[in-house]
Design a protein around this motif. Structure first.
Motif, PDB file in Angstrom:
ATOM      1  N   LYS A 164     -18.962  -5.814  -0.415  1.00 33.81           N
ATOM      2  CA  LYS A 164     -18.189  -4.580  -0.244  1.00 33.81           C
ATOM      3  C   LYS A 164     -19.084  -3.455   0.283  1.00 33.81           C
ATOM      4  CE  LYS A 164     -18.473  -2.898  -4.995  1.00 33.81           C
ATOM      5  NZ  LYS A 164     -17.731  -2.507  -6.181  1.00 33.81           N
ATOM      6  N   THR A 165     -20.356  -3.472  -0.070  1.00 34.52           N
ATOM      7  CA  THR A 165     -21.296  -2.482   0.452  1.00 34.52           C
ATOM      8  C   THR A 165     -21.543  -2.722   1.930  1.00 34.52           C
ATOM      9  OG1 THR A 165     -22.355  -2.288  -1.715  1.00 34.52           O
ATOM     10  CG2 THR A 165     -23.611  -1.506   0.190  1.00 34.52           C
ATOM     11  N   LEU A 166     -21.713  -3.988   2.307  1.00 33.23           N
ATOM     12  CA  LEU A 166     -21.890  -4.320   3.719  1.00 33.23           C
ATOM     13  C   LEU A 166     -20.659  -3.924   4.516  1.00 33.23           C
ATOM     14  CD1 LEU A 166     -23.586  -7.806   3.346  1.00 33.23           C
ATOM     15  CD2 LEU A 166     -24.687  -5.646   3.954  1.00 33.23           C
ATOM     16  N   ASN A 167     -19.494  -4.113   3.932  1.00 33.22           N
ATOM     17  CA  ASN A 167     -18.244  -3.716   4.577  1.00 33.22           C
ATOM     18  C   ASN A 167     -18.208  -2.206   4.812  1.00 33.22           C
ATOM     19  OD1 ASN A 167     -15.516  -4.461   5.492  1.00 33.22           O
ATOM     20  ND2 ASN A 167     -14.861  -3.168   3.788  1.00 33.22           N
ATOM     21  N   ARG A 168     -18.618  -1.432   3.811  1.00 32.55           N
ATOM     22  CA  ARG A 168     -18.651   0.041   3.959  1.00 32.55           C
ATOM     23  C   ARG A 168     -19.612   0.458   5.062  1.00 32.55           C
ATOM     24  NH1 ARG A 168     -19.040   1.717  -2.139  1.00 32.55           N
ATOM     25  NH2 ARG A 168     -21.203   1.501  -1.563  1.00 32.55           N
ATOM     26  N   ILE A 169     -20.763  -0.227   5.161  1.00 33.30           N
ATOM     27  CA  ILE A 169     -21.734   0.102   6.204  1.00 33.30           C
ATOM     28  C   ILE A 169     -21.134  -0.174   7.575  1.00 33.30           C
ATOM     29  CG2 ILE A 169     -23.963  -0.507   7.217  1.00 33.30           C
ATOM     30  CD1 ILE A 169     -24.927  -1.079   4.312  1.00 33.30           C
ATOM     31  N   CYS A 170     -20.534  -1.348   7.732  1.00 35.60           N
ATOM     32  CA  CYS A 170     -19.933  -1.705   9.026  1.00 35.60           C
ATOM     33  C   CYS A 170     -18.815  -0.741   9.408  1.00 35.60           C
ATOM     34  CB  CYS A 170     -19.412  -3.140   8.992  1.00 35.60           C
ATOM     35  SG  CYS A 170     -20.727  -4.380   8.966  1.00 35.60           S
ATOM     36  N   GLU A 171     -17.981  -0.383   8.453  1.00 28.55           N
ATOM     37  CA  GLU A 171     -16.904   0.570   8.731  1.00 28.55           C
ATOM     38  C   GLU A 171     -17.458   1.942   9.063  1.00 28.55           C
ATOM     39  OE1 GLU A 171     -14.184   0.602   5.437  1.00 28.55           O
ATOM     40  OE2 GLU A 171     -13.327  -1.336   5.994  1.00 28.55           O
ATOM     41  N   GLY A 172     -18.435   2.385   8.284  1.00 27.87           N
ATOM     42  CA  GLY A 172     -18.998   3.721   8.475  1.00 27.87           C
ATOM     43  C   GLY A 172     -19.756   3.878   9.781  1.00 27.87           C
ATOM     44  N   LEU A 173     -20.429   2.809  10.214  1.00 26.64           N
ATOM     45  CA  LEU A 173     -21.228   2.881  11.437  1.00 26.64           C
ATOM     46  C   LEU A 173     -20.487   2.347  12.651  1.00 26.64           C
ATOM     47  CD1 LEU A 173     -24.752   1.740  10.157  1.00 26.64           C
ATOM     48  CD2 LEU A 173     -23.826   4.058  10.316  1.00 26.64           C
ATOM     49  N   GLY A 174     -19.342   1.731  12.429  1.00 28.33           N
ATOM     50  CA  GLY A 174     -18.584   1.164  13.540  1.00 28.33           C
ATOM     51  C   GLY A 174     -19.291  -0.018  14.176  1.00 28.33           C
ATOM     52  N   CYS A 175     -19.848  -0.886  13.334  1.00 28.15           N
ATOM     53  CA  CYS A 175     -20.593  -2.032  13.840  1.00 28.15           C
ATOM     54  C   CYS A 175     -20.106  -3.319  13.167  1.00 28.15           C
ATOM     55  CB  CYS A 175     -22.084  -1.841  13.585  1.00 28.15           C
ATOM     56  SG  CYS A 175     -22.526  -1.740  11.831  1.00 28.15           S
ATOM     57  N   THR A 176     -20.701  -4.425  13.533  1.00 31.78           N
ATOM     58  CA  THR A 176     -20.375  -5.704  12.907  1.00 31.78           C
ATOM     59  C   THR A 176     -21.507  -6.113  11.976  1.00 31.78           C
ATOM     60  OG1 THR A 176     -21.445  -7.070  14.586  1.00 31.78           O
ATOM     61  CG2 THR A 176     -19.146  -6.420  14.999  1.00 31.78           C
ATOM     62  N   LEU A 177     -21.243  -7.104  11.159  1.00 34.53           N
ATOM     63  CA  LEU A 177     -22.267  -7.610  10.244  1.00 34.53           C
ATOM     64  C   LEU A 177     -23.467  -8.143  11.023  1.00 34.53           C
ATOM     65  CD1 LEU A 177     -23.058  -8.083   7.323  1.00 34.53           C
ATOM     66  CD2 LEU A 177     -21.857 -10.266   7.417  1.00 34.53           C
ATOM     67  N   ALA A 178     -23.208  -8.782  12.150  1.00 36.07           N
ATOM     68  CA  ALA A 178     -24.297  -9.309  12.978  1.00 36.07           C
ATOM     69  C   ALA A 178     -25.190  -8.200  13.534  1.00 36.07           C
ATOM     70  CB  ALA A 178     -23.731 -10.146  14.116  1.00 36.07           C
ATOM     71  N   ASP A 179     -24.669  -6.984  13.628  1.00 38.39           N
ATOM     72  CA  ASP A 179     -25.466  -5.856  14.109  1.00 38.39           C
ATOM     73  C   ASP A 179     -26.475  -5.389  13.060  1.00 38.39           C
ATOM     74  OD1 ASP A 179     -24.140  -5.645  16.571  1.00 38.39           O
ATOM     75  OD2 ASP A 179     -22.619  -4.302  15.734  1.00 38.39           O
ATOM     76  N   ILE A 180     -26.211  -5.675  11.784  1.00 43.86           N
ATOM     77  CA  ILE A 180     -27.055  -5.097  10.728  1.00 43.86           C
ATOM     78  C   ILE A 180     -27.760  -6.120   9.850  1.00 43.86           C
ATOM     79  CG2 ILE A 180     -25.689  -2.983  10.621  1.00 43.86           C
ATOM     80  CD1 ILE A 180     -24.457  -4.116   7.987  1.00 43.86           C
ATOM     81  N   ALA A 181     -27.393  -7.404   9.942  1.00 46.50           N
ATOM     82  CA  ALA A 181     -27.993  -8.407   9.077  1.00 46.50           C
ATOM     83  C   ALA A 181     -28.138  -9.728   9.809  1.00 46.50           C
ATOM     84  CB  ALA A 181     -27.129  -8.601   7.829  1.00 46.50           C
ATOM     85  N   GLU A 182     -29.067 -10.528   9.313  1.00 53.14           N
ATOM     86  CA  GLU A 182     -29.237 -11.877   9.857  1.00 53.14           C
ATOM     87  C   GLU A 182     -29.768 -12.797   8.764  1.00 53.14           C
ATOM     88  OE1 GLU A 182     -32.392 -12.591  12.722  1.00 53.14           O
ATOM     89  OE2 GLU A 182     -33.431 -10.822  11.993  1.00 53.14           O
ATOM     90  N   TYR A 183     -29.440 -14.078   8.893  1.00 52.44           N
ATOM     91  CA  TYR A 183     -29.933 -15.092   7.980  1.00 52.44           C
ATOM     92  C   TYR A 183     -31.217 -15.671   8.546  1.00 52.44           C
ATOM     93  CZ  TYR A 183     -30.583 -19.546   5.666  1.00 52.44           C
ATOM     94  OH  TYR A 183     -31.133 -20.600   4.987  1.00 52.44           O
ATOM     95  N   VAL A 184     -32.255 -15.702   7.716  1.00 53.75           N
ATOM     96  CA  VAL A 184     -33.529 -16.286   8.108  1.00 53.75           C
ATOM     97  C   VAL A 184     -33.877 -17.318   7.042  1.00 53.75           C
ATOM     98  CG1 VAL A 184     -35.983 -15.862   8.543  1.00 53.75           C
ATOM     99  CG2 VAL A 184     -34.278 -14.156   9.213  1.00 53.75           C
TER     100      VAL A 184
END
Length: 66
Positions: A44-64
């Motif tokens: 839900k926090t990641l969702n708020r970030i994406c909504e607030g910044l107008g971006c996608t999850l792939a723009d802010i996070a990645e699996y390593v």
């Protein structure tokens, strides 16, 4: 491991300060610190970030792979 390095790159590219991230996305300092050390973050926090910044999850996070 989920890493949030892309978030900091995205913020730099779009001239978004940590203050603006907190205010625009409703985050507290504790959450910012958790993002900086790649700690667990609720979806839900990641969702708020994406909504607030107008971006996608792939723009802010990645699996390593560890």
């Amino acid at each position: 491991m989920i890493k949030y390095d892309r978030l900091w790159s995205y913020m730099e590219e779009h001239n978004i300060s940590t203050y603006r991230l907190r205010e625009q996305c409703g985050l507290d300092n504790k959450t910012i610190k958790r993002l900086k050390i790649n700690d667990n973050i609720e979806t839900k926090t990641l969702n708020r970030i994406c909504e607030g910044l107008g971006c996608t999850l792939a723009d802010i996070a990645e699996y390593v792979k560890d």
